[in-house]
Design an enzyme around this catalytic site. Sequence first.
Site, PDB file in Angstrom:
ATOM      1  N   CYS A 133      16.041 -24.403  54.965  1.00 38.40           N
ATOM      2  CA  CYS A 133      16.344 -25.183  53.760  1.00 38.40           C
ATOM      3  C   CYS A 133      17.641 -24.694  53.121  1.00 38.40           C
ATOM      4  O   CYS A 133      17.662 -23.635  52.479  1.00 38.40           O
ATOM      5  CB  CYS A 133      15.188 -25.058  52.775  1.00 38.40           C
ATOM      6  SG  CYS A 133      15.518 -25.860  51.194  1.00 38.40           S
ATOM      7  N   CYS A 136      17.596 -24.623  49.243  1.00 39.54           N
ATOM      8  CA  CYS A 136      16.856 -23.479  48.681  1.00 39.54           C
ATOM      9  C   CYS A 136      17.652 -22.180  48.806  1.00 39.54           C
ATOM     10  O   CYS A 136      17.613 -21.340  47.909  1.00 39.54           O
ATOM     11  CB  CYS A 136      15.530 -23.262  49.411  1.00 39.54           C
ATOM     12  SG  CYS A 136      14.614 -24.748  49.796  1.00 39.54           S
ATOM     13  N   ASP A 137      18.366 -21.988  49.902  1.00 41.53           N
ATOM     14  CA  ASP A 137      18.876 -20.648  50.227  1.00 41.53           C
ATOM     15  C   ASP A 137      20.399 -20.508  50.268  1.00 41.53           C
ATOM     16  O   ASP A 137      20.894 -19.384  50.401  1.00 41.53           O
ATOM     17  CB  ASP A 137      18.307 -20.205  51.584  1.00 41.53           C
ATOM     18  CG  ASP A 137      16.790 -20.072  51.533  1.00 41.53           C
ATOM     19  OD1 ASP A 137      16.273 -19.739  50.453  1.00 41.53           O
ATOM     20  OD2 ASP A 137      16.131 -20.309  52.558  1.00 41.53           O
TER      21      ASP A 137
END
Length: 309
Positions: A133, A136-137
Amino acid sequence: MQRYDIAIIGAGPAGLTAGLYAARDLMKTVIFEKDTAGGLIIQTDVIENYPGAPEDSSGFSLADRMRQQAVDAGCTLLYENITSVEKTGEGFVLSSAKEQYLASAVIIAGGSVPRKLDVPGEAEFTGRGVSYCATCDAMFFRGKVVGVSGGGDSAVKEANFLTRFASKVYLFHRRDELRARGEVRERILNNPKCEIMYNRTVEKINGDMKVTSVELKDTVTGEISELPLDGIFVFNGFVPDTGIFRDLVETDSDGWIITDERMRTNVPGIFAAGDVRNTVLRQVVTAAADGAVAATQAGLWVDENGGKM
Ligand code: NAP
């Protein structure tokens, strides 16, 4: 046992749209979600191709509006993992670790999960440099060097996104031509921070506390080389999240659920919608459309079979 007219499994765009339509059809409706409502789109920074969505609409905000709209329409949303569905004389019994529920009709909208690389180091370094993701990261890789595996829309779109954070992004694709087409493809081909390495697969991920390098195979020559980097994002497509349904409804050889155009599976009373289906296009707009059709057909089925709770 709680009773519902329609039970929906999965709160992505397909499940949430099905919930909206079913609740507006005055069906007593529940959606079960084992994780976070919204599905895969909550991992997408901007949704550019959902008609009418504002230009800066993040996947998260679009999903959250869908969730709110379904709940406002009267749909119950329960955060429980359904682990079995059984057909009985009274209807379908859905079980979670906590509770059992009875429903006259079921809509499977569980979507799909990322296909893993299945190479040494992947499981060990997940969360320590291996990610599925970018939204997300990505922020953990500011000024760092990252790799992306895959050549489809997800890989290319997310590689473009990662160049906002990373100093350099390598895209590893197993063939000599990207699967991604159109605008997303043009964008990556013209992105100076991204280097596309064609005919490469990731064979091993190395590290100590975190990822330090990947071993790549040249799919033409078979040669193995090592490339230092700080993170690797995997976008090798998706596999259906249909584990518990494989013995219940008909699927194709890859596990995608087979339906007709009314979203009916081979089991009367069980419908499927969205990415979990054997379908030609997996987009937010098609998931939402499937959800609307499935809910409408499930409502008719409940009425015709006298099963309204
Ligand atoms: P995808 O289209 O299935 O692409 C998967 C990519 O991973 C392909 O390039 C494939 O290579 C590669 N791959 C698969 N298994 C591999 C393996 N074991 N080792 C190395 N590479 C492997 O998946 P996706 O990109 O996630 O897209 C899924 C669906 O969502 C598609 O319908 C796509 O159009 C849609 N989507 C749309 C957008 C958008 O903005 N419109 C964004 C994301 C996704 P090959 O090409 O050689 O098969």
